[in-house]
Write an enzyme that holds these catalytic residues in place. Structure first.
Site, PDB file in Angstrom:
ATOM      1  N   GLN A 203       0.864  -1.181   0.000  1.00 38.71           N
ATOM      2  CA  GLN A 203       0.000   0.000   0.000  1.00 38.71           C
ATOM      3  C   GLN A 203       0.904   1.236   0.000  1.00 38.71           C
ATOM      4  O   GLN A 203       1.454   1.612   1.028  1.00 38.71           O
ATOM      5  CB  GLN A 203      -0.923  -0.032   1.212  1.00 38.71           C
ATOM      6  CG  GLN A 203      -1.731  -1.316   1.340  1.00 38.71           C
ATOM      7  CD  GLN A 203      -2.777  -1.471   0.254  1.00 38.71           C
ATOM      8  OE1 GLN A 203      -3.740  -0.704   0.191  1.00 38.71           O
ATOM      9  NE2 GLN A 203      -2.611  -2.460  -0.610  1.00 38.71           N
ATOM     10  N   GLY A 244     -12.063   2.032   3.549  1.00 36.44           N
ATOM     11  CA  GLY A 244     -11.014   1.291   2.877  1.00 36.44           C
ATOM     12  C   GLY A 244     -10.126   2.150   1.994  1.00 36.44           C
ATOM     13  O   GLY A 244     -10.385   3.331   1.752  1.00 36.44           O
ATOM     14  N   HIS A 245      -9.087   1.514   1.473  1.00 36.87           N
ATOM     15  CA  HIS A 245      -8.085   2.232   0.682  1.00 36.87           C
ATOM     16  C   HIS A 245      -8.676   2.793  -0.610  1.00 36.87           C
ATOM     17  O   HIS A 245      -9.549   2.210  -1.233  1.00 36.87           O
ATOM     18  CB  HIS A 245      -6.873   1.343   0.373  1.00 36.87           C
ATOM     19  CG  HIS A 245      -7.199   0.044  -0.298  1.00 36.87           C
ATOM     20  ND1 HIS A 245      -6.302  -0.975  -0.383  1.00 36.87           N
ATOM     21  CD2 HIS A 245      -8.314  -0.397  -0.911  1.00 36.87           C
ATOM     22  CE1 HIS A 245      -6.843  -1.991  -1.027  1.00 36.87           C
ATOM     23  NE2 HIS A 245      -8.070  -1.656  -1.354  1.00 36.87           N
ATOM     24  N   ASN A 246      -8.172   3.972  -0.970  1.00 36.75           N
ATOM     25  CA  ASN A 246      -8.525   4.660  -2.217  1.00 36.75           C
ATOM     26  C   ASN A 246      -9.973   5.125  -2.293  1.00 36.75           C
ATOM     27  O   ASN A 246     -10.469   5.448  -3.371  1.00 36.75           O
ATOM     28  CB  ASN A 246      -8.203   3.795  -3.437  1.00 36.75           C
ATOM     29  CG  ASN A 246      -6.714   3.550  -3.593  1.00 36.75           C
ATOM     30  OD1 ASN A 246      -6.218   2.475  -3.273  1.00 36.75           O
ATOM     31  ND2 ASN A 246      -5.985   4.563  -4.044  1.00 36.75           N
ATOM     32  N   SER A 264     -11.914   1.819  -2.755  1.00 34.42           N
ATOM     33  CA  SER A 264     -12.204   2.398  -4.077  1.00 34.42           C
ATOM     34  C   SER A 264     -13.641   2.868  -4.239  1.00 34.42           C
ATOM     35  O   SER A 264     -14.081   3.164  -5.350  1.00 34.42           O
ATOM     36  CB  SER A 264     -11.862   1.406  -5.198  1.00 34.42           C
ATOM     37  OG  SER A 264     -10.484   1.073  -5.159  1.00 34.42           O
TER      38      SER A 264
END
Length: 354
Positions: A203, A244-246, A264
Site C-alpha cells: 500500500q 477502505g483504501h482509495n 475504491s
C-alpha cells in the site's frame, strides 16, 4: 442535566452569536443550557421536536429556543429561529468549558530533529512525531499520539490522546480526530499465489483529509494502494467506522457509527450513511450527491439518483421472522411460476377472443 457556561452569558449575546431573533430582555443572564424537562432558572432550553411540545408548559427555563410557529406556546423570553435545532447547536458551543492547554512541546514527547512544529502548537506527553512531519500553528496533539514520517497536521486541528497517523497523512485545518482513530494504516490488499496462499499488495499511497473534518474514536481510514484516500472538506465521521483504501468521501457527508466502506468507493457530497450501513459489491461503487442510506442497509450497486435508500428487514417475533426468511429463498421459484401462469392466462384469453 444542565451544562453551565464558563461565565454568565447575556441572552442578547447568544442571539447575536446564533443568528436568532431575540424576543425578550437582552440583558437576561443565562448560566446554563438544559433540556426542557430539566431546565431551571438561568437555563436556556430548546424545542426542536414536536414530540416534546407538551414539556413546554411545565418548563422552568429562563429562555427557550423556538420556531416562529411555536412562539405563542411560550410566555417567557425566547430566541426565535426557523431551525431551532441548528440554533441550539450554535448556542451549545458557547457553553464549552474546556481548558486551553499552553503552547509548547512537553518534555516527555519525542520529536524528530527535522520535524517542523509551530511555536503555537501544543504537543502533549508521550507524543511521537516522525521525520519531516509538519505541525501547523495552533494545532493540539494529545498525549501518546503517534505522527509518522512525512505527515502534516493543519492549523488549529486537534488530535486527542492515542491517535495514530500511520502513513503519509495530510490533515487540513480545524480538524478534530478523536482517541483511538488510526489514519493511514495499510489497506487490506492481498491476492492468492499459485499455492492459494495470500500475497500482500504493498500500500504505497497516503491519506488526504480536507478542512474541518471530524473523525470519531476508533475509526480507521486506510491509505491508498497507489493513489491516495481522500476525505473532503467538512466530512463528519462517527466512532468505529472503517473506510477502505482509495475511497473518496465527498464534502460535508455524514458517516454514522459502525459504517463499513470497501476500498475504491466514491461517495458524493452531502450524503448521509446511517449507523451500521455497509457499502461494497463486486465492483467499485459510486454514490451521487445527496444520497441518504438508512441504518443497516447494504449497498452493493452504485446509486445515481439523490434520495433515501433502505435495504434492511424490519424486526419481528423470532418464529415469524424465521418463517419469512425461509420463504424469501422461495421468491425466485414463485416468480417463475407466476410468469408461467401469466403466459397461460394470456394464451387462454387469446383463444377465447379467437
Amino acid at each position: 442535566m444542565t451544562r453551565s457556561a464558563p461565565q454568565p452569558l447575556l441572552l442578547g449575546e447568544i442571539a447575536k452569536a446564533t443568528g436568532a431573533e431575540l424576543d425578550g430582555d437582552a440583558n437576561l443572564e443565562i448560566t446554563g443550557i438544559a433540556s426542557l424537562d430539566a431546565a431551571g432558572a438561568g437555563d436556556l432550553s430548546h424545542l426542536s421536536n414536536a414530540a416534546y411540545r407538551e414539556q413546554l408548559s411545565s418548563c422552568q427555563a429562563s429562555a427557550v429556543i423556538l420556531a416562529p410557529g411555536e412562539r405563542d406556546r411560550w410566555s417567557g423570553a425566547a430566541l426565535v429561529h426557523p431551525n431551532p435545532y441548528l440554533t441550539y447547536a450554535r448556542a451549545s458551543q458557547l457553553f464549552r468549558s474546556e481548558r486551553q492547554p499552553a503552547a509548547g512541546i512537553d518534555p516527555a514527547a519525542s520529536v524528530a530533529a527535522d520535524a517542523v512544529v509551530a511555536a503555537t502548537a501544543v504537543i502533549g506527553p508521550g507524543v511521537v512525531i516522525g521525520a519531516r512531519a509538519q505541525i501547523a500553528d495552533g494545532a493540539v496533539v494529545g498525549a501518546n499520539t503517534v505522527i509518522a514520517d512525512d505527515c502534516a497536521v493543519g492549523a488549529h486541528s486537534t488530535l486527542h490522546a492515542n491517535v495514530t497517523l500511520a502513513g503519509p497523512v495530510t490533515l487540513g485545518r480545524e480538524c478534530v480526530i478523536y482517541s483511538g482513530a488510526v489514519i493511514g494504516a495499510e489497506g487490506f490488499g492481498f491476492t492468492p499465489d499459485e499455492r492459494g496462499q495470500w500475497t500482500p499488495i504493498a500500500q504505497l499511497g497516503g491519506v488526504v483529509i480536507g478542512d474541518r473534518v471530524s473523525v470519531g474514536a476508533n475509526t480507521c481510514i486506510d491509505r491508498g494502494a497507489l493513489g491516495d484516500t481522500h476525505i473532503e472538506d467538512g466530512v463528519k465521521i462517527d466512532n468505529l467506522c472503517q473506510i477502505g483504501h482509495n475511497c473518496r468521501i465527498g464534502a460535508h457527508t455524514l458517516i454514522c457509527g459502525c459504517v463499513g466502506i470497501v476500498g475504491s468507493t466514491r461517495i458524493g457530497r452531502h450524503c448521509v450513511l446511517a449507523g451500521g450501513a455497509g457499502i461494497g459489491g463486486d465492483r467499485p461503487i459510486e454514490l451521487c450527491d445527496q444520497v441518504i442510506v438508512s441504518a443497516r442497509t447494504l449497498v452493493v450497486q452504485s446509486i445515481s439518483e439523490p434520495g433515501t435508500y433502505s435495504g434492511g428487514t424490519l424486526h419481528a417475533p423470532m418464529l415469524s421472522w424465521k418463517r419469512n426468511a425461509l420463504r424469501f429463498q422461495e421468491l425466485d421459484g414463485m416468480m417463475r411460476r407466476i410468469r408461467r401462469l401469466e403466459k397461460l392466462v394470456a394464451a387462454a384469453g387469446n383463444s377465447a377472443e379467437g
